[in-house]
Write an enzyme that holds these catalytic residues in place. Structure first.
Site, PDB file in Angstrom:
ATOM      1  N   HIS A  66       0.826  -1.206   0.000  1.00 32.57           N
ATOM      2  CA  HIS A  66       0.000   0.000   0.000  1.00 32.57           C
ATOM      3  C   HIS A  66       0.864   1.261   0.000  1.00 32.57           C
ATOM      4  CE1 HIS A  66      -2.274  -3.310   1.754  1.00 32.57           C
ATOM      5  NE2 HIS A  66      -3.378  -2.703   1.351  1.00 32.57           N
ATOM      6  N   HIS A  82      -2.218  -0.881   7.089  1.00 26.94           N
ATOM      7  CA  HIS A  82      -1.872  -1.191   5.692  1.00 26.94           C
ATOM      8  C   HIS A  82      -0.742  -0.283   5.207  1.00 26.94           C
ATOM      9  CE1 HIS A  82      -5.100   1.842   5.599  1.00 26.94           C
ATOM     10  NE2 HIS A  82      -4.556   2.292   4.485  1.00 26.94           N
ATOM     11  N   HIS A 103      -4.047   3.249  -3.318  1.00 30.87           N
ATOM     12  CA  HIS A 103      -4.270   2.688  -1.984  1.00 30.87           C
ATOM     13  C   HIS A 103      -3.505   1.390  -1.761  1.00 30.87           C
ATOM     14  CE1 HIS A 103      -6.289   0.989   1.556  1.00 30.87           C
ATOM     15  NE2 HIS A 103      -6.230  -0.128   0.858  1.00 30.87           N
ATOM     16  N   GLU A 137     -17.777  -3.870  24.854  1.00 29.22           N
ATOM     17  CA  GLU A 137     -16.976  -5.094  25.017  1.00 29.22           C
ATOM     18  C   GLU A 137     -15.732  -5.084  24.139  1.00 29.22           C
ATOM     19  OE1 GLU A 137     -20.226  -5.061  24.249  1.00 29.22           O
ATOM     20  OE2 GLU A 137     -21.201  -5.759  26.086  1.00 29.22           O
ATOM     21  N   HIS A 150     -28.321 -15.467  25.430  1.00 30.73           N
ATOM     22  CA  HIS A 150     -27.262 -15.284  26.421  1.00 30.73           C
ATOM     23  C   HIS A 150     -26.509 -16.579  26.749  1.00 30.73           C
ATOM     24  CE1 HIS A 150     -29.041 -11.409  26.748  1.00 30.73           C
ATOM     25  NE2 HIS A 150     -28.371 -11.054  27.823  1.00 30.73           N
TER      26      HIS A 150
HETATM   27  C1  LIG Z   1     -11.473  -4.458   9.898  1.00 31.42           C
HETATM   28  C2  LIG Z   1     -10.926  -4.299   8.540  1.00 31.42           C
HETATM   29  N1  LIG Z   1     -11.774  -4.283   7.501  1.00 31.42           N
HETATM   30  C3  LIG Z   1     -11.291  -4.192   6.238  1.00 31.42           C
HETATM   31  C4  LIG Z   1      -9.951  -4.110   5.997  1.00 31.42           C
HETATM   32  C5  LIG Z   1      -9.429  -4.040   4.587  1.00 31.42           C
HETATM   33  N2  LIG Z   1      -8.971  -2.682   4.296  1.00 31.42           N
HETATM   34  C6  LIG Z   1      -7.694  -2.328   4.429  1.00 31.42           C
HETATM   35  S1  LIG Z   1      -7.426  -0.715   4.110  1.00 31.42           S
HETATM   36  C7  LIG Z   1      -9.043  -0.463   3.784  1.00 31.42           C
HETATM   37  C8  LIG Z   1      -9.529   0.912   3.382  1.00 31.42           C
HETATM   38  C9  LIG Z   1      -9.207   1.857   4.423  1.00 31.42           C
HETATM   39  O1  LIG Z   1      -9.397   3.163   3.988  1.00 31.42           O
HETATM   40  P1  LIG Z   1      -8.529   4.281   4.673  1.00 31.42           P
HETATM   41  O2  LIG Z   1      -8.405   4.010   6.091  1.00 31.42           O
HETATM   42  O3  LIG Z   1      -9.120   5.573   4.263  1.00 31.42           O
HETATM   43  O4  LIG Z   1      -7.119   4.072   4.034  1.00 31.42           O
HETATM   44  P2  LIG Z   1      -6.498   4.809   2.763  1.00 31.42           P
HETATM   45  O5  LIG Z   1      -7.135   4.200   1.553  1.00 31.42           O
HETATM   46  O6  LIG Z   1      -6.796   6.244   2.883  1.00 31.42           O
HETATM   47  O7  LIG Z   1      -5.062   4.476   2.846  1.00 31.42           O
HETATM   48  C10 LIG Z   1      -9.773  -1.627   3.917  1.00 31.42           C
HETATM   49  C11 LIG Z   1     -11.222  -1.735   3.674  1.00 31.42           C
HETATM   50  C12 LIG Z   1      -9.112  -4.124   7.125  1.00 31.42           C
HETATM   51  N3  LIG Z   1      -7.781  -4.066   7.004  1.00 31.42           N
HETATM   52  N4  LIG Z   1      -9.622  -4.195   8.376  1.00 31.42           N
END
Ligand SMILES: Cc1ncc(C[n+]2csc(CCOP(=O)(O)OP(=O)(O)O)c2C)c(N)n1
Ligand SMILES: [Mg+2]
Length: 663
Positions: free
Chosen positions: A30, A70, A261, A406, A468
């Site tokens: 990324h 990422h 991205h 939680e 529950h």
């Molecule tokens: C809980 C979770 N859901 C989905 C993902 C997959 N995922 C990684 S980055 C991303 C998009 C995130 O967008 P943003 O935070 O705006 O990052 P940017 O594209 O700006 O770097 C997704 C859906 C993940 N890593 N964790």
């Protein structure tokens, strides 16, 4: 002292170059996020972050969490450029390859300086809340001379959109964690495209309404970034800095789009970006003056650490502070005397009550614990030992009212454990481990000591009914690597389990505890902590052994009842309490073969009894064994009636065993 802008531009571009080149070389990763946040990160790391790359585990360092995991190349670049021993340039070249600590997402156990494992969006920020809580607590305990640092989080749109963000910032706002700052990569882009595809939320208004200080800045203007950070520091609320950025900044044809991205930019675009950035160095080469500018930024931390070291050496609590931060229990700590008192006076209580009794002992003798519950204090029996509430007015308290959060609680516990110096435990109903699950998984992956006090562990909770009543929960948690799932049978086993949990420096424990009272099955002094073996014989066969009953928690006393009936018919039966399958699996062959001899069904029938799914129990009963359990949702009724309805009585079980033996 801030460097001139002309010197800072190449420092930030070094991050951009490393990020785009490493992603290109790995052919995955990324680049957009590190390129977009390079300027913000450069200001933060070179002028504000308190750290010493030579001593990454310095207790009073600031904590930095890359919640937008990422963008891992951002933190790998920063660690390398500021002079941490790792990652080396070779490690960065091998980004995302076997053997490189530069994993796809940052892993706390692979690199010093990576404070938390991030990637599951939202959890990094929520762990930051726990770190900030631990910092304030230790500050209240040891004073400004030893503990006085900040928690910085870089988060993306995704981290702020996740549901856990609501829980995490609610807790932080309420607790007025003013030393926490979230730098939001406000780039209007997620994977699917622009954020207006999926949200119209006024994020700043939400944070403000939750008790946060909010400020915005141009994330590509060093002075404006400084201004915003200074404002955040000056405000005594937790701060959100909305850093307006362009994702993939520097990539002339792709910046500002989701194309940057999560995919390599491609050789042509990288060449074009080099042009735009004026970056002439070959991949994985950084000009010497840029490296030395970066390295010099570490001087502040070196000096700060030296001053801190002097204060520590003079401090009356030096040894205790070091013990706590090392995560060692006091040498004098032991529950042996308490367990002896339980043996002396057997009692019939719920294991949740037994846990409270153990906690009274623990909390009074182990200052490290910070307990809490997600609004079920009276049900989870988590407040014991005279500990007072942890509040915005008194961070020395050791009991957190997490509210109905939680997941937020579990993530905060991870943050506290990662911070060090405290041992967090927290409770809710076992059925809601589903709400905590993603954080329990990160406890396990990050190798941290968190203790989940999960009560109401079966249909035995009775009238609240199937919503529950856990069915699959205990067994599904057992599948998770590096988690101890413990289901103790009485007061003695519960105390043993607590002692084991507290001694695990590198893994979490889930305690599955009953609501209903259980007779004490352990009435004799043992020479060791029996539960530490995972499984042990509570009762040996008297008559010729034909059956081994393997039970857990509330079903151990039921198994003893079944065994008594079998013995009365001349059928010898062992009863094994399988307190923790994970610990049993870790025993040597000889021990396991002693408890569960490897002989055919004609010689020995193995029977499992657990008030939950039978799925997976063939691991211990073998396929030809008998598995007693519940493979459907429960029902709403008094506990006794439910055990009868679901066949968890000696009357229902013994005939099945006889059939099997005679079949
Ligand atoms: C809980 C979770 N859901 C989905 C993902 C997959 N995922 C990684 S980055 C991303 C998009 C995130 O967008 P943003 O935070 O705006 O990052 P940017 O594209 O700006 O770097 C997704 C859906 C993940 N890593 N964790
Ligand atoms: Mg984004």
């Amino acid at each position: 002292m801030s460097l001139a802008t002309a010197r800072m531009v190449p420092m930030a571009n070094a991050i951009r170059a490393l990020s785009m080149d490493a992603v290109q070389s790995a052919n995955s990763g990324h680049p957009g996020m590190p390129m977009g946040m390079a300027d913000v990160a450069t200001v933060l790391w070179s002028e504000y972050l308190k750290h010493d790359p030579a001593v990454p585990d310095w207790a009073d360092r600031d904590r930095f969490v890359l919640s937008a995991g990422h963008g891992s190349m951002l933190i790998y670049s920063l660690l390398h450029l500021t002079g941490y021993a790792a990652p080396t340039m070779e490690d960065i070249r091998n980004f995302r390859q076997i053997g490189s600590p530069c994993a796809g997402h940052p892993e706390n156990f692979l690199l010093d300086g990576v404070e938390a494992t991030t990637g599951p969006l939202g959890q990094g920020l929520a762990m930051g809340v726990g770190m900030a809580m631990a910092e304030r607590h230790l500050n209240a305990t040891f004073g400004d001379e030893l503990v006085d640092h900040r928690t910085w989080v870089i988060a993306g749109d995704g981290c702020l959109m996740e549901g856990i963000n609501h829980e995490a910032i609610g807790l932080a706002g309420h607790l007025k964690l003013g030393r926490m700052t979230v730098l939001w990569d406000d780039n209007n882009i997620t994977i699917d495209g622009t954020t207006d595809l999926s949200t119209s939320e006024d994020i700043k208004a939400r944070y403000e309404a939750t008790g946060w200080h909010v400020v915005s800045c141009d994330g590509h203007d060093f002075d404006d970034i400084r201004r915003a950070i200074d404002e955040a520091i000056a405000d005594d609320r937790p701060s959100l800095i909305a850093c307006k950025t362009v994702i993939g900044k520097g990539s002339p044809n792709k910046q500002g789009t989701s194309a940057t991205h999560g995919a390599p930019l491609g050789d042509d675009e990288i060449a074009a970006a080099r042009e735009v950035l004026g970056w002439e160095s070959a991949p994985f080469e950084i000009p010497e003056d840029v490296v030395s500018d970066w390295r010099r930024t570490a001087d502040r931390g070196v000096q700060a650490r030296a001053d801190w070291r002097n204060r520590l050496e003079q401090h009356g609590d030096r040894d205790e502070f070091l013990r706590r931060m090392a995560g060692d229990l006091p040498e004098s700590f032991s529950l042996d005397g308490y367990i002896q008192s339980l043996i002396d006076e057997p009692q019939k209580v719920a294991t949740r009550k037994a846990s409270e009794m153990a906690l009274a002992e623990i909390n009074a003798n182990l200052p490290d614990t910070i307990g809490g519950s997600a609004d079920l204090t009276g049900s989870n029996n988590t407040k014991a030992g005279g500990i007072g509430p942890f509040t915005a007015d008194d961070y020395s308290g050791r009991y957190v009212y997490y509210g109905i959060r939680e997941f937020g609680m579990s993530a905060a516990m991870n943050g506290m454990a990662l911070h060090g110096g405290v041992i967090p435990y927290g409770g809710t109903f076992l059925v809601f481990t589903d709400y905590c699950r993603a954080a329990i998984r990160l406890s396990a992956l990050q190798q941290v000591r968190t203790v989940y006090v999960m009560t109401h562990d079966s249909i035995g909770l009775g009238e609240d009914g199937p919503t529950h009543q856990p069915i699959e929960h205990v067994q599904s948690l057992r599948m998770m690597p590096n988690v101890l799932v413990m289901r103790p049978a009485d007061t003695v086993e519960t105390a043993e389990c607590w002692e084991i949990a507290l001694r695990q420096k590198d893994r979490p424990t889930v305690l599955a505890l009953t609501r209903q009272g259980l007779p004490q099955v352990r009435t004799e002094v043992a020479s060791e902590n029996c539960s530490a073996r995972g499984a042990y014989r509570v009762k040996s066969a008297n008559a010729d052994r034909k059956v081994i009953l393997i039970a857990t928690g509330s079903e151990v006393s039921l198994a003893l009842e079944c065994a008594a009936r079998l013995e009365a018919d001349g059928i010898g039966a062992d009863v094994v309490s399988m307190v923790c399958t994970q610990l049993f699996d870790e025993q040597d062959d000889a021990y396991r073969a002693d408890i569960l001899p490897d002989v055919g069904p004609e010689q020995l029938l193995r029977v499992s009894i657990e008030a939950g799914t039978t799925f997976g129990w063939d691991r211990y009963t073998m396929t030809h064994g008998l598995r007693i359990g519940i493979d459907r949702f429960g029902a709403s009724a008094p506990a006794g009636d439910l055990f009868e309805k679901f066949g968890l009585t000696a009357d229902a079980i013994v005939p099945q065993i006889m059939n099997k033996l005679n079949g």
